[in-house]
Design a protein around this motif. Sequence first.
Motif, mmCIF file in Angstrom:
data_model
loop_
_atom_site.group_PDB
_atom_site.id
_atom_site.type_symbol
_atom_site.label_atom_id
_atom_site.label_comp_id
_atom_site.label_asym_id
_atom_site.label_seq_id
_atom_site.Cartn_x
_atom_site.Cartn_y
_atom_site.Cartn_z
ATOM 1 N N VAL A 24 0.699 -1.168 -0.026
ATOM 2 C CA VAL A 24 -0.158 -0.103 -0.051
ATOM 3 C C VAL A 24 0.822 1.250 0.124
ATOM 4 C CG1 VAL A 24 -1.679 1.264 1.196
ATOM 5 C CG2 VAL A 24 -1.983 -1.206 0.951
ATOM 6 N N ALA A 25 1.956 1.263 0.745
ATOM 7 C CA ALA A 25 2.774 2.442 0.767
ATOM 8 C C ALA A 25 3.473 2.647 -0.751
ATOM 9 C CB ALA A 25 4.008 2.103 1.684
ATOM 10 N N GLY A 26 3.527 2.063 -1.395
ATOM 11 C CA GLY A 26 3.750 2.073 -2.986
ATOM 12 C C GLY A 26 2.826 2.785 -3.668
ATOM 13 N N CYS A 27 1.880 2.811 -3.275
ATOM 14 C CA CYS A 27 0.553 3.692 -4.095
ATOM 15 C C CYS A 27 0.203 4.761 -3.207
ATOM 16 C CB CYS A 27 -0.613 2.483 -4.388
ATOM 17 S SG CYS A 27 -1.506 2.022 -3.265
ATOM 18 N N MET A 28 0.793 5.240 -2.049
ATOM 19 C CA MET A 28 0.010 6.044 -1.190
ATOM 20 C C MET A 28 -0.208 7.489 -1.881
ATOM 21 S SD MET A 28 -1.568 5.336 1.487
ATOM 22 C CE MET A 28 -1.765 6.744 2.127
ATOM 23 N N ASP A 29 0.773 7.858 -2.780
ATOM 24 C CA ASP A 29 0.595 9.412 -3.531
ATOM 25 C C ASP A 29 -0.714 9.243 -4.196
ATOM 26 O OD1 ASP A 29 3.113 10.130 -2.522
ATOM 27 O OD2 ASP A 29 4.081 9.770 -4.373
ATOM 28 N N THR A 30 -1.168 8.415 -4.891
ATOM 29 C CA THR A 30 -2.417 8.335 -5.508
ATOM 30 C C THR A 30 -3.540 7.889 -4.414
ATOM 31 O OG1 THR A 30 -1.176 7.258 -7.474
ATOM 32 C CG2 THR A 30 -3.459 6.987 -7.363
ATOM 33 N N ALA A 31 -3.396 7.019 -3.278
ATOM 34 C CA ALA A 31 -4.408 6.756 -2.618
ATOM 35 C C ALA A 31 -4.846 7.767 -1.707
ATOM 36 C CB ALA A 31 -3.940 5.653 -1.649
ATOM 37 N N ALA A 32 -3.695 8.749 -1.349
ATOM 38 C CA ALA A 32 -3.930 9.908 -0.543
ATOM 39 C C ALA A 32 -4.857 10.941 -1.271
ATOM 40 C CB ALA A 32 -2.853 10.704 -0.245
ATOM 41 N N ILE A 33 -4.896 11.106 -2.540
ATOM 42 C CA ILE A 33 -5.758 11.907 -3.222
ATOM 43 C C ILE A 33 -7.094 11.230 -3.560
ATOM 44 C CG2 ILE A 33 -6.197 12.612 -5.745
ATOM 45 C CD1 ILE A 33 -3.150 13.137 -6.036
ATOM 46 N N ALA A 34 -7.168 10.003 -3.519
ATOM 47 C CA ALA A 34 -8.599 9.184 -3.547
ATOM 48 C C ALA A 34 -9.057 8.904 -2.234
ATOM 49 C CB ALA A 34 -8.332 7.770 -4.131
ATOM 50 N N HIS A 35 -8.348 9.225 -1.129
ATOM 51 C CA HIS A 35 -8.749 8.890 0.384
ATOM 52 C C HIS A 35 -9.271 7.151 0.322
ATOM 53 C CE1 HIS A 35 -8.526 12.835 1.762
ATOM 54 N NE2 HIS A 35 -8.815 13.425 0.634
ATOM 55 N N GLY A 36 -8.641 6.424 -0.503
ATOM 56 C CA GLY A 36 -9.001 5.017 -0.524
ATOM 57 C C GLY A 36 -7.939 4.499 -1.270
ATOM 58 N N PHE A 37 -8.265 2.938 -1.161
ATOM 59 C CA PHE A 37 -7.719 1.839 -2.198
ATOM 60 C C PHE A 37 -8.482 0.542 -2.110
ATOM 61 C CE2 PHE A 37 -5.191 1.521 1.613
ATOM 62 C CZ PHE A 37 -5.181 0.070 2.147
ATOM 63 N N LEU A 38 -8.434 -0.287 -3.010
ATOM 64 C CA LEU A 38 -9.167 -1.277 -3.125
ATOM 65 C C LEU A 38 -7.941 -2.720 -2.613
ATOM 66 C CD1 LEU A 38 -11.482 -1.546 -6.026
ATOM 67 C CD2 LEU A 38 -11.926 -1.507 -3.621
ATOM 68 N N VAL A 39 -8.351 -3.556 -1.882
ATOM 69 C CA VAL A 39 -7.419 -4.870 -1.825
ATOM 70 C C VAL A 39 -8.322 -5.854 -2.793
ATOM 71 C CG1 VAL A 39 -6.515 -6.325 -0.187
ATOM 72 C CG2 VAL A 39 -6.700 -4.050 0.352
ATOM 73 N N ARG A 40 -7.284 -6.459 -3.889
ATOM 74 C CA ARG A 40 -8.148 -7.389 -4.749
ATOM 75 C C ARG A 40 -8.909 -8.417 -4.246
ATOM 76 N NH1 ARG A 40 -6.210 -6.447 -9.341
ATOM 77 N NH2 ARG A 40 -4.126 -6.055 -8.849
ATOM 78 N N GLY A 41 -9.921 -8.564 -4.575
ATOM 79 C CA GLY A 41 -10.736 -9.937 -4.004
ATOM 80 C C GLY A 41 -11.275 -9.587 -2.699
ATOM 81 N N HIS A 42 -11.030 -8.444 -1.869
ATOM 82 C CA HIS A 42 -11.212 -8.267 -0.694
ATOM 83 C C HIS A 42 -12.266 -7.040 -0.285
ATOM 84 C CE1 HIS A 42 -9.889 -8.850 3.627
ATOM 85 N NE2 HIS A 42 -10.100 -7.343 3.906
ATOM 86 N N GLY A 43 -11.724 -5.981 -0.599
ATOM 87 C CA GLY A 43 -12.676 -4.888 -0.108
ATOM 88 C C GLY A 43 -11.871 -3.536 -0.133
#
Length: 211
Positions: free
Chosen positions: A157-176
């Motif tokens: 997740v840390a590797g995508c946090m620049d994008t995730a911070a803008i989105a205020h979220g992220f998806l975990v595949r097959g999970h939620g």
Amino acid sequence: MTAAPSLRDRPLAEALCACARWFAERGLCPATGGNFSVRRDDSDSVLVTASGVDKGTLTPAQLLPVALDGTVLGQGRASAETGLHLALYRRDAAIGAVLHVHSIANTLLSRLSEPSELVFEGYEMQKAITGQSDHLGRLVLPVVDNNQDMDALAATVAGCMDTAAIAHGFLVRGHGIYAWGRDIAAARRHLEGWEFLLGCELTRRQLETHA
């Protein structure tokens, strides 16, 4: 069983439980799934849902105080995914609440064609996400591979946090989905917005398939 929260924590605990029950009533926390947390006033610890509790009937007694280093400050076992919540809080002091739910839309869209991100354009609901002023922008929700090792997942997740911070979220595949905000109200708005967008996108793809 956990202990009742302190008087200091009671308002936060009540607000987090009400939020969790609202999402559970809408079918987003099946089979005791999902987990919810809020930063306590001292900023060095959080309240997080205990492991295996029914979010539809969640009470403050089923929340655990946990330090940001992972030390459980009460009695009981915290959710298995507490480590990921804590990693988010440690990374960004502005995060005040983290919410995680499972829906058909967020689970399926994270798996269809194995995307690394989902892109949303043209939806008015994009404005539910802090920083999005209109429907014309390109809003990206990162997707990361699932991992039962929370430390490894947090590193991914840390590797995508620049994008995730803008989105205020992220998806975990097959999970939620994980969504957050400066407080419970903001986190809930982001999660509601994302779930609406994900539902629209899944339905759009279904309609295109059968057109």
